[in-house]
Structure formats: C-alpha cells, structure tokens
Design a protein around this motif. Structure first.
Motif, PDB file in Angstrom:
ATOM      1  N   SER A 199       8.806  17.651 -28.352  1.00 16.87           N
ATOM      2  CA  SER A 199       8.766  16.232 -28.687  1.00 16.87           C
ATOM      3  C   SER A 199       8.597  15.463 -27.383  1.00 16.87           C
ATOM      4  CB  SER A 199      10.025  15.798 -29.438  1.00 16.87           C
ATOM      5  OG  SER A 199      11.204  16.171 -28.755  1.00 16.87           O
ATOM      6  N   PHE A 200       7.928  14.326 -27.460  1.00 13.46           N
ATOM      7  CA  PHE A 200       7.560  13.571 -26.268  1.00 13.46           C
ATOM      8  C   PHE A 200       7.881  12.096 -26.443  1.00 13.46           C
ATOM      9  CE2 PHE A 200       4.551  17.006 -26.963  1.00 13.46           C
ATOM     10  CZ  PHE A 200       4.350  17.588 -25.728  1.00 13.46           C
ATOM     11  N   GLY A 201       8.466  11.490 -25.427  1.00 13.92           N
ATOM     12  CA  GLY A 201       8.541  10.048 -25.304  1.00 13.92           C
ATOM     13  C   GLY A 201       7.941   9.698 -23.954  1.00 13.92           C
ATOM     14  N   ILE A 202       6.782   9.056 -23.928  1.00 16.86           N
ATOM     15  CA  ILE A 202       6.032   8.851 -22.686  1.00 16.86           C
ATOM     16  C   ILE A 202       5.890   7.343 -22.461  1.00 16.86           C
ATOM     17  CG2 ILE A 202       3.950   9.447 -21.399  1.00 16.86           C
ATOM     18  CD1 ILE A 202       3.453  11.549 -23.714  1.00 16.86           C
ATOM     19  N   THR A 203       6.536   6.851 -21.431  1.00 14.96           N
ATOM     20  CA  THR A 203       6.528   5.418 -21.128  1.00 14.96           C
ATOM     21  C   THR A 203       5.515   5.141 -20.021  1.00 14.96           C
ATOM     22  OG1 THR A 203       8.846   5.211 -21.771  1.00 14.96           O
ATOM     23  CG2 THR A 203       7.936   3.466 -20.389  1.00 14.96           C
ATOM     24  N   VAL A 204       4.608   4.205 -20.302  1.00 14.65           N
ATOM     25  CA  VAL A 204       3.521   3.871 -19.371  1.00 14.65           C
ATOM     26  C   VAL A 204       3.343   2.354 -19.354  1.00 14.65           C
ATOM     27  CG1 VAL A 204       2.324   6.061 -19.691  1.00 14.65           C
ATOM     28  CG2 VAL A 204       1.809   4.157 -21.230  1.00 14.65           C
ATOM     29  N   PRO A 205       2.614   1.812 -18.380  1.00 16.06           N
ATOM     30  CA  PRO A 205       2.384   0.367 -18.384  1.00 16.06           C
ATOM     31  C   PRO A 205       1.712  -0.093 -19.680  1.00 16.06           C
ATOM     32  CG  PRO A 205       1.778   1.308 -16.271  1.00 16.06           C
ATOM     33  CD  PRO A 205       2.055   2.458 -17.179  1.00 16.06           C
ATOM     34  N   THR A 209      -2.499   4.058 -22.900  1.00 17.81           N
ATOM     35  CA  THR A 209      -2.132   4.901 -24.033  1.00 17.81           C
ATOM     36  C   THR A 209      -1.739   6.278 -23.532  1.00 17.81           C
ATOM     37  OG1 THR A 209      -3.694   3.726 -25.467  1.00 17.81           O
ATOM     38  CG2 THR A 209      -2.917   5.873 -26.226  1.00 17.81           C
ATOM     39  N   ALA A 210      -0.646   6.808 -24.041  1.00 14.88           N
ATOM     40  CA  ALA A 210      -0.204   8.160 -23.708  1.00 14.88           C
ATOM     41  C   ALA A 210      -0.407   9.043 -24.942  1.00 14.88           C
ATOM     42  CB  ALA A 210       1.259   8.163 -23.289  1.00 14.88           C
ATOM     43  N   VAL A 211      -1.115  10.135 -24.751  1.00 14.90           N
ATOM     44  CA  VAL A 211      -1.518  11.000 -25.861  1.00 14.90           C
ATOM     45  C   VAL A 211      -0.928  12.382 -25.653  1.00 14.90           C
ATOM     46  CG1 VAL A 211      -3.461  11.853 -27.213  1.00 14.90           C
ATOM     47  CG2 VAL A 211      -3.697   9.724 -25.916  1.00 14.90           C
ATOM     48  N   ALA A 212      -0.249  12.890 -26.667  1.00 12.64           N
ATOM     49  CA  ALA A 212       0.362  14.214 -26.580  1.00 12.64           C
ATOM     50  C   ALA A 212      -0.005  15.028 -27.807  1.00 12.64           C
ATOM     51  CB  ALA A 212       1.882  14.083 -26.420  1.00 12.64           C
ATOM     52  N   VAL A 217       4.384   9.561 -33.695  1.00 18.15           N
ATOM     53  CA  VAL A 217       5.531   8.999 -34.410  1.00 18.15           C
ATOM     54  C   VAL A 217       5.493   7.477 -34.341  1.00 18.15           C
ATOM     55  CG1 VAL A 217       8.061   8.899 -34.481  1.00 18.15           C
ATOM     56  CG2 VAL A 217       6.898  11.064 -33.958  1.00 18.15           C
ATOM     57  N   GLY A 218       5.091   6.931 -33.184  1.00 22.69           N
ATOM     58  CA  GLY A 218       5.005   5.488 -33.047  1.00 22.69           C
ATOM     59  C   GLY A 218       4.928   5.075 -31.594  1.00 22.69           C
ATOM     60  N   SER A 219       4.837   3.772 -31.376  1.00 26.06           N
ATOM     61  CA  SER A 219       4.842   3.216 -30.021  1.00 26.06           C
ATOM     62  C   SER A 219       5.618   1.907 -30.039  1.00 26.06           C
ATOM     63  CB  SER A 219       3.422   2.987 -29.508  1.00 26.06           C
ATOM     64  OG  SER A 219       2.739   2.026 -30.315  1.00 26.06           O
ATOM     65  N   GLU A 220       6.238   1.590 -28.903  1.00 23.15           N
ATOM     66  CA  GLU A 220       7.056   0.383 -28.808  1.00 23.15           C
ATOM     67  C   GLU A 220       6.881  -0.210 -27.415  1.00 23.15           C
ATOM     68  OE1 GLU A 220      11.774  -0.947 -29.198  1.00 23.15           O
ATOM     69  OE2 GLU A 220      11.077   0.993 -29.968  1.00 23.15           O
ATOM     70  N   THR A 221       6.607  -1.505 -27.368  1.00 18.99           N
ATOM     71  CA  THR A 221       6.376  -2.181 -26.096  1.00 18.99           C
ATOM     72  C   THR A 221       7.506  -3.156 -25.801  1.00 18.99           C
ATOM     73  OG1 THR A 221       3.978  -2.003 -26.361  1.00 18.99           O
ATOM     74  CG2 THR A 221       4.777  -3.644 -24.797  1.00 18.99           C
ATOM     75  N   ALA A 222       7.994  -3.090 -24.559  1.00 15.85           N
ATOM     76  CA  ALA A 222       9.031  -4.025 -24.102  1.00 15.85           C
ATOM     77  C   ALA A 222       8.978  -4.084 -22.586  1.00 15.85           C
ATOM     78  CB  ALA A 222      10.415  -3.576 -24.567  1.00 15.85           C
ATOM     79  N   ASP A 223       9.160  -5.284 -22.059  1.00 17.84           N
ATOM     80  CA  ASP A 223       9.252  -5.481 -20.604  1.00 17.84           C
ATOM     81  C   ASP A 223       8.047  -4.919 -19.857  1.00 17.84           C
ATOM     82  OD1 ASP A 223      11.780  -6.683 -20.929  1.00 17.84           O
ATOM     83  OD2 ASP A 223      12.748  -4.703 -20.904  1.00 17.84           O
ATOM     84  N   GLY A 224       6.880  -5.084 -20.452  1.00 17.65           N
ATOM     85  CA  GLY A 224       5.664  -4.677 -19.783  1.00 17.65           C
ATOM     86  C   GLY A 224       5.358  -3.193 -19.819  1.00 17.65           C
ATOM     87  N   LYS A 225       6.104  -2.436 -20.614  1.00 16.49           N
ATOM     88  CA  LYS A 225       5.865  -1.005 -20.732  1.00 16.49           C
ATOM     89  C   LYS A 225       5.817  -0.602 -22.205  1.00 16.49           C
ATOM     90  CE  LYS A 225       7.789   0.658 -16.359  1.00 16.49           C
ATOM     91  NZ  LYS A 225       8.675   1.686 -15.751  1.00 16.49           N
TER      92      LYS A 225
END
Length: 477
Positions: A199-205, A209-212, A217-225
């Motif tokens: 399982s992966f949680g990949i935080t990027v600017p 897009t981070a692809v695994a 499962v989903g994506s969530e944006t907060a504080d510029g990431k």
C-alpha cells in the motif's frame, strides 16, 4: 524489458522460497543446553548467484505500507536532485530464530527502527540495514518493522550502468527497479522470491501526480501538497513496484473482461504516442484465451516524457518512456502473466520472462495480420552462427547479459520451436498450467522443462539442452 526497447517459487511462497534459495539456517539447540534455542543472524542476501546481497534470509515479508513524501528538483539550472523522506511499515514472519536480520537500503539513511512497539538498535553498512530485535524473534513469529528514513535522490544506475530505481527527473521521478533497484527508495527484501502486498501514500507538490501499483484509493490536497493513496493487494516482487511522480493526466476505463484500467499519460505526450494503448482491452482478452484469466486487480500504463528508451512491466501499471508502440505494449502486458504473476526463481531464469513476453508480442502481431510468428522465428534463425544471438547460454546469461538480445529473441525462438515440436494443444496447455501452477510465486528453468515434459508427454531433455543450455546456434532438435 530490455535496454534495446523493453526492460522489462515452483510456487514456493515467501517462507519456503527464502529457505530454498539460501539454505536452511533454522535455529538448533545450543551446545550443552538441549532444548534451548540458539538464535542466529538472517543471511544478508537471498543467495542469488547474480546478486548475492539482494534480498534477505531469515524473514518472509508479507506486506509493505509505504508512506513517502517527495520534493522534486527545482527548475534548471538547479541540481537534478530531489528530497525523499519515508516511513516503511513492514509486516514479516521470521523463518528462523533470529537475533539479527537485514533489509536492503541503498543511498538513503535510516533514522529510526521500531520492531513491534519498541525502538531497536540498528546499523547501516554498505547497502544493508541491519536490525537487532529485542526480544529476539522465534521461527514463525509475526511482527511489524517500522523504518523512518530519507535523503537526497539522484539518478542511480544498475550493474550495467543503466538508470534504475528512484530516478530523479525535473518534474518528479521515474521509478523502475529491475533487477535490484527497489532498495534505492525503500527498505526491502529485494529478491523475487520474497513477494509481498503493498500500500502506498505518496505526498508530492500539488499539481503533480504520483502513480503506483494496483488501485487508486484516492487523493487529498492540503497546504500545497497532494497525497495519492494506492492499494496493491496482489503478491508482487519488489522490482515491479513503482511510485512514479510527474505531470500526468489519469485516464480510467474498464476493459472488456471487467478489469479496471488506469493510464497515467504525461501531459507532453501526443495522441499518436499513446495510440496503441487503445488496444489494451483486446490484448487482455487475447492473452486470457492463451494464458488464463488476467491475474491482478487492475492494469494500465505510465507513459512518461523521458527519452531513455525504457519500458518495464511494472506490476499492473507498465511503464513506458517517451511513447508506447504496439509491440512494446503487448510485450509488457504479457509480462503480467509471464514474469509478474510467475516470477523468476533466480535472475538466471529471466529468459522465461523475456522470451515469453517477446513471443507474446509475436503472436499478437500475427493476430493483427502484421507478421506471423513463424516469419519472426525464421528471421532469428536466419542470423548467422557467428551472430551474438548465438553466443549466450540463455538459461544462464550472466548478470551483464540479463537484458541482451539472446534472452529476448532466442528465448522467443525457443518457445516457437517448442510449439512446433509439441503442437498447439500441448504448447498452450503448458502456458496455462505454468500460470495456474506457479502464479503468485516463482519458478525456474528446471520447473519449466519438467512441466513441458509432463504436459506434452515427450522427453525434451535434448531439445532444451540445445536451445537454452548451450550457446551455439541450434541446428537439430
């Protein structure tokens, strides 16, 4: 897969696989103290002759939960370096009584290790993270190992000098790890015989897009990431894992067989450069008829904007740099059965990955009316005996020959010659039983020969001797 164009466990399950490859090192009674266990160190590698320190002994990894935070390089002319920090939560089982065990970790620095709920002492030597659990681990005991780590990412290379692992790019990272590059981005037992789920949680600017692997499962944006969450529930060899980052658009649909398809296409790629991906659904149906049901929860492609001529059968999400031609798309898709679901028991067995994938592209192009498999076989056989195609033992090409022409073309020619020798019914029976019997694990050339003889009812020792065990060009078989 190949440096030209692609790069691409007998089902033995993790615990037995490790023991089979490195030999048993189970605890025995301490001298003079019958019944009292003697704990030992897990081997620092899985014992593969080509990459002796890849993988680890004494443990069977069941699952990796990777929490990654990545900052790509600043625009040029800033150095082409990124910053990666991660927390890897690893579920494993001890396969011997352990007072010490290793994980592979290269170019990044561990800052803490927790086994169960307790902080543990550890050291890093070379590419090995050495962990000393207390209390010690007993055979069959399950535990969780949590490693915090990080560092500067660059552009690592493999034994041949080719880019692999976490390859830093200006807009993110190209993450392609065959054969032993996964240790450049997470602590791992980096050999195909130790498959695990991920399982992966990949935080990027935000905006990247981070692809695994597996399902989004989903994506969530907060504080510029933005944190991208992916789940890959199918057993996977570490070299097939990815966490590629870039300027991608996601295109999602469902194949005719019901498989979710998720394609990640770099924003700079033209429609022509990815046109062959439109045939993915038809290709899946075609290979299912010959090899059995598609083995994983999803499929798709990553088409990046790099020009390194690289493609890899990353599990459920094949990677292409620059463009995705039809033959290459078929090759990498076929790997999902041949190489990913059934993986090599040793890296010497890679012809079973690449020969099958190359031959699969041949028969797909025949289906499309482009050329016949027989014509492509004949083109290989027309090469003179002095050609480099005929100077390699295909079943033992050496660590510098893993991605050479003989592994691909002679490997595919071997399969066509086998098909002609045993007939279509037996040949595709061998293919389907290979996947059914060994899927989810690994297998070797010896396993394939035994299965081919079993299904065909023929003695094939001489056939395989001239095709995969001897270097000269086959003339009689």
């Amino acid at each position: 897969m190949s440096r030209r164009m692609y790069r691409s466990a007998l089902v033995i399950g993790g615990i037995v696989a490790a023991a089979a490859l490195v030999g048993s090192t189970a605890a025995s009674a301490a001298p003079g103290r019958p019944g009292e266990p003697r704990y030992g160190a897990g081997a620092d590698g899985a014992g593969d002759p080509y990459f002796p320190l890849a993988g680890n002994g004494g443990i069977d990894v069941l699952h990796y939960d990777l929490d990654l935070d990545y900052t790509p390089p600043a625009p040029a002319p800033a150095p082409l370096e990124g910053q990666l920090s991660g927390v890897a939560t690893i579920e494993l089982v001890a396969t011997q009584d352990l007072d010490r065990f290793n994980l592979d970790l290269r170019g990044l620095t561990a800052s803490s290790v927790v086994v169960g709920s307790k902080s543990m002492s550890f050291t890093q030597t070379g590419d090995e993270l050495i962990i000393t659990p207390r209390p010690k681990l007993k055979t069959g005991q399950s535990t969780t190992v949590t490693v915090a780590y990080g560092g500067t990412t660059t552009r690592p290379t493999d034994i041949e000098g080719a880019l692999y692992g976490w390859v830093t790019t200006r807009d993110g990272a190209m993450v392609v790890s065959e054969p032993d590059g996964s240790s450049t981005w997470f602590p791992v037992s980096d050999h195909p015989t130790d498959k695990a789920t991920y399982s992966f949680g990949i935080t990027v600017p935000a905006g990247r897009t981070a692809v695994a692997n597996g399902l989004l499962v989903g994506s969530e944006t907060a504080d510029g990431k933005t944190t991208w969450t992916w789940d890959a529930p199918d057993p996977m060899a570490a070299y097939l894992a990815t966490a590629t980052v870039g300027d991608f658009r996601l295109e999602q649909y469902t194949a005719a067989n019901g498989t979710p398809i998720i394609d990640a296409i770099d924003s700079t790629r033209s429609a022509n450069q990815v046109a062959a991906l439109a045939r993915t659904s038809d290709m899946i149906s075609f290979f299912e008829e010959r090899y059995g049901p598609y083995p994983f929860v999803s499929y798709g492609a990553i088409v990046d904007n790099d020009s390194v001529g690289y493609a890899l059968e990353t599990q459920t999400r094949s990677f292409f740099s620059g463009s995705a031609g039809e033959s290459t798309v078929a090759h990498e898709l076929a790997h999902q059965w041949m190489g990913n679901h059934v993986s090599p028991g040793r890296w010497a067995d890679i012809w079973l990955n690449e020969g099958w994938a190359t031959y699969s592209a041949w028969i797909w192009l025949e289906e499309r009316g482009v050329s016949t498999a027989q014509a492509r076989f004949q083109a290989v056989m027309n090469r003179p005996a002095t050609s480099s195609t005929w100077n390699t033992v295909v079943a033992d090409p050496g660590p510098l020959g893993l991605f050479g022409t003989p592994v691909y073309d002679r490997g595919a020619a071997t399969l066509h010659a086998l098909r002609v020798k045993v007939g279509d019914t037996a040949f595709f029976g061998i293919a389907q039983e290979w996947v059914a019997r060994f899927g989810g694990g690994t297998a070797t050339t010896a396993d394939f020969i035994a299965l081919a003889e079993e299904i065909s009812g023929q003695d094939l020792a001489s056939f395989f001797d001239v095709w995969v065990s001897q270097p000269p060009k086959p003339t009689v078989w």
